[in-house]
Design a protein around this motif. Structure first.
Motif, PDB file in Angstrom:
ATOM      1  N   ASP A  39      82.867  61.077  78.594  1.00 15.03           N
ATOM      2  CA  ASP A  39      82.769  61.103  80.045  1.00 15.03           C
ATOM      3  C   ASP A  39      81.962  62.300  80.522  1.00 15.03           C
ATOM      4  O   ASP A  39      82.300  62.960  81.506  1.00 15.03           O
ATOM      5  N   GLY A  40      80.893  62.581  79.801  1.00 14.29           N
ATOM      6  CA  GLY A  40      80.064  63.715  80.153  1.00 14.29           C
ATOM      7  C   GLY A  40      80.665  65.024  79.677  1.00 14.29           C
ATOM      8  O   GLY A  40      81.782  65.066  79.164  1.00 14.29           O
ATOM      9  N   THR A  41      79.925  66.085  79.848  1.00 14.11           N
ATOM     10  CA  THR A  41      80.399  67.413  79.465  1.00 14.11           C
ATOM     11  C   THR A  41      80.681  68.206  80.726  1.00 14.11           C
ATOM     12  O   THR A  41      79.776  68.509  81.496  1.00 14.11           O
TER      13      THR A  41
ATOM     14  N   HIS B 155      72.206  66.107  79.235  1.00 14.71           N
ATOM     15  CA  HIS B 155      72.267  65.536  80.579  1.00 14.71           C
ATOM     16  C   HIS B 155      73.664  65.042  80.962  1.00 14.71           C
ATOM     17  O   HIS B 155      73.800  64.144  81.793  1.00 14.71           O
ATOM     18  N   LYS B 156      74.706  65.583  80.347  1.00 14.08           N
ATOM     19  CA  LYS B 156      76.082  65.225  80.698  1.00 14.08           C
ATOM     20  C   LYS B 156      76.294  63.712  80.689  1.00 14.08           C
ATOM     21  O   LYS B 156      76.769  63.107  81.658  1.00 14.08           O
ATOM     22  N   LEU B 157      75.960  63.089  79.600  1.00 17.30           N
ATOM     23  CA  LEU B 157      75.957  61.637  79.509  1.00 17.30           C
ATOM     24  C   LEU B 157      77.361  61.025  79.507  1.00 17.30           C
ATOM     25  O   LEU B 157      78.274  61.531  78.869  1.00 17.30           O
ATOM     26  N   PHE B 158      77.487  59.887  80.190  1.00 16.51           N
ATOM     27  CA  PHE B 158      78.671  59.057  80.151  1.00 16.51           C
ATOM     28  C   PHE B 158      78.365  57.824  79.299  1.00 16.51           C
ATOM     29  O   PHE B 158      77.221  57.375  79.221  1.00 16.51           O
TER      30      PHE B 158
ATOM     31  N   PHE C 167      92.266  62.946  77.749  1.00 19.47           N
ATOM     32  CA  PHE C 167      91.512  63.944  78.502  1.00 19.47           C
ATOM     33  C   PHE C 167      90.117  63.940  77.914  1.00 19.47           C
ATOM     34  O   PHE C 167      89.902  63.488  76.789  1.00 19.47           O
ATOM     35  N   ASN C 168      89.157  64.429  78.653  1.00 19.17           N
ATOM     36  CA  ASN C 168      87.788  64.220  78.204  1.00 19.17           C
ATOM     37  C   ASN C 168      87.403  65.037  76.986  1.00 19.17           C
ATOM     38  O   ASN C 168      86.870  64.502  76.019  1.00 19.17           O
ATOM     39  N   ARG C 169      87.649  66.344  77.000  1.00 22.86           N
ATOM     40  CA  ARG C 169      87.138  67.143  75.896  1.00 22.86           C
ATOM     41  C   ARG C 169      87.951  68.429  75.735  1.00 22.86           C
ATOM     42  O   ARG C 169      88.778  68.762  76.579  1.00 22.86           O
TER      43      ARG C 169
END
Length: 439
Positions: free
Chosen positions: A108-110, A77-80, A131-133
């Motif tokens: 910060d989600g996917t 669910h693209k979790l933060f 950066f996030n991922r």
């Protein structure tokens, strides 16, 4: 010396504890980390609460298990990371520290691409080069704009991140400061810079006994690159330590080296992580702080990454928030208390049908599935490579019962509601596990 020490937390991604010279691997070349180990404290039995990137990182920064902080998977669910979770950076910031984050965040989600992390979701980190991922090891560092566009800098991500870390030290010279440096290797893709991959000959590498014969050639080729990335980061770690010395900060800084989880690297016929095997759950954890930590110490205490937040706060005399589920080990780190923790609680694949819980003690590992059935039981003293699964073996029934009891104690102590609900439906109230400090 400042009133409070600086803190430099260095985290690699997917670096299993076994892949260090100071942890007994005679093949990998990690001279700088090995020297660092001789100057500080090595936790020989450190474990990730959940051997997947986002859940583990959420736990490291909140001191909570994933079932509590809510980031239960990399992609679910693209979790933060929720805004209402108190983080280690917020604690240090509120105590007057300058805070900084460099590298992969993954909380910060996917989303597609490296991903911009807005300031209101950086959870207390003020200086930001994150950066996030993603794992652009050899593409460079992604400077991500608010619209998601990326300007690539240089050609080697960890080298540039180390440069940023040294810049942060210059900018916060008055201290105190808390910096997290999050390197991407040795996570996949298994691709080291050429000069590091050339250090290793696949034909000369010995594999762990739990790697199936039919995978041996492939694993050796990948291990060349994995080891190459480890040596690459070891050089960058050496550059960081040298930078501290040059700036006169070595005695004023608590330095930690760890990883979010390990890598199976062919063990049990698997790659990557997410499973209750030692290559996946066992992580490096080394701490140096010359004024208070005697060099060359090794701890056999069984610890968890959820303990790192309260321990670092404790070392710096910063209040530990009541939301933390981990244990402050700072007295043990200082040498004021002996090793005392003999077990830790682990969990994985929380939103999926193959979810599991495990207990790792100083001698054994037991895991259960969603039905509370024992799926794995290993005597880690006599079988360190987990070659003989004893689950259901009548000869060790008493041991299995004891470990299950301790696992359920920890599930109740850490308020693992899924396990509590399942266990509660299977037992009469008077048979349910009492609350106690099972750690």
């Amino acid at each position: 010396m400042p009133d409070k020490p600086n803190v430099l937390l260095v985290m690699a991604d997917q670096w299993r504890a076994e892949a260090l010279g100071c942890m007994g691997d005679e093949q990998v070349r990690t001279p700088n980390i090995d020297r660092f180990a001789n100057d500080g404290l090595v936790f020989e039995r450190a474990y990730t609460p959940n051997p997947v990137c986002s859940p583990a990182r959420g736990s490291l920064f909140t001191g909570q298990y994933p079932h509590e902080h809510g980031v239960i998977s990399n992609t679910y669910h693209k979790l933060f990371l929720p805004d209402d979770r108190t983080t280690i950076a917020e604690c240090f910031r509120d105590a007057g520290y300058e805070t900084g984050y460099i590298g992969k965040w993954h909380l910060d989600g996917t989303i597609d691409g490296p991903g911009y992390v807005p300031p209101d979701r950086r959870h207390g980190f003020e200086y930001w080069r994150g950066f996030n991922r993603g794992h652009p090891h050899l593409r460079g560092f992604p400077n991500v704009a608010p619209d998601g566009s990326v300007e690539w800098e240089g050609d080697r991500e960890p080298d540039i991140e180390t440069d940023y870390a040294l810049e942060f030290l210059d900018e916060t010279e008055g201290g105190p400061s808390f910096l997290t440096l999050s390197w991407g290797p040795p996570h996949t893709p298994y691709e080291a810079p050429a000069e590091y991959g050339e250090l290793y000959d696949p034909d000369e590498l010995t594999l762990r006994p739990n790697v199936p014969d039919e995978m041996a050639d492939e694993v050796r080729e990948n291990l060349v690159e994995y080891y190459g990335m480890c040596t690459w980061l070891d050089d960058e770690f050496g550059r960081l330590l040298e930078g501290l010395e040059e700036r006169g900060l070595a005695d004023d800084t608590v330095v930690v080296f760890t990883a979010d989880h390990g890598d199976m690297m062919g063990g049990q016929g698997r790659y990557a992580k997410g499973v209750p095997f030692e290559e996946s759950i066992h992580v490096p954890l080394l701490v140096r702080y010359p004024p208070e930590i005697e060099g060359g110490r090794r701890s056999t205490s069984v610890v968890n990454l959820i303990d790192l937040m309260p321990t670092l706060l404790g070392l710096c005399d910063v209040a530990v928030p009541g939301s933390v589920q981990g244990t402050d080990r700072s007295a043990h780190v200082r040498g004021e208390e002996p090793a005392s923790s003999t077990a830790t609680y682990l969990e994985g694949n929380l939103p999926y049908d193959d979810t599991w819980r495990a207990i790792r003690t100083d001698e054994c590992m037991l895991a259960i599935d969603r039905t509370l059935t024992t799926t794995h039981l290993y005597d880690m003293e006599s079988d360190p490579y987990q070659l003989e699964n004893l689950a259901g073996d009548n000869d060790v029934a008493d041991l299995e019962d004891e470990l299950r009891w301790r696992l359920f104690e920890l599930a109740y102590a850490y308020d693992d509601r899924f396990i509590k609900a399942r266990h509660g439906r299977q037992h009469e109230p008077e048979e349910r596990i009492p609350l106690s400090d099972g750690r």
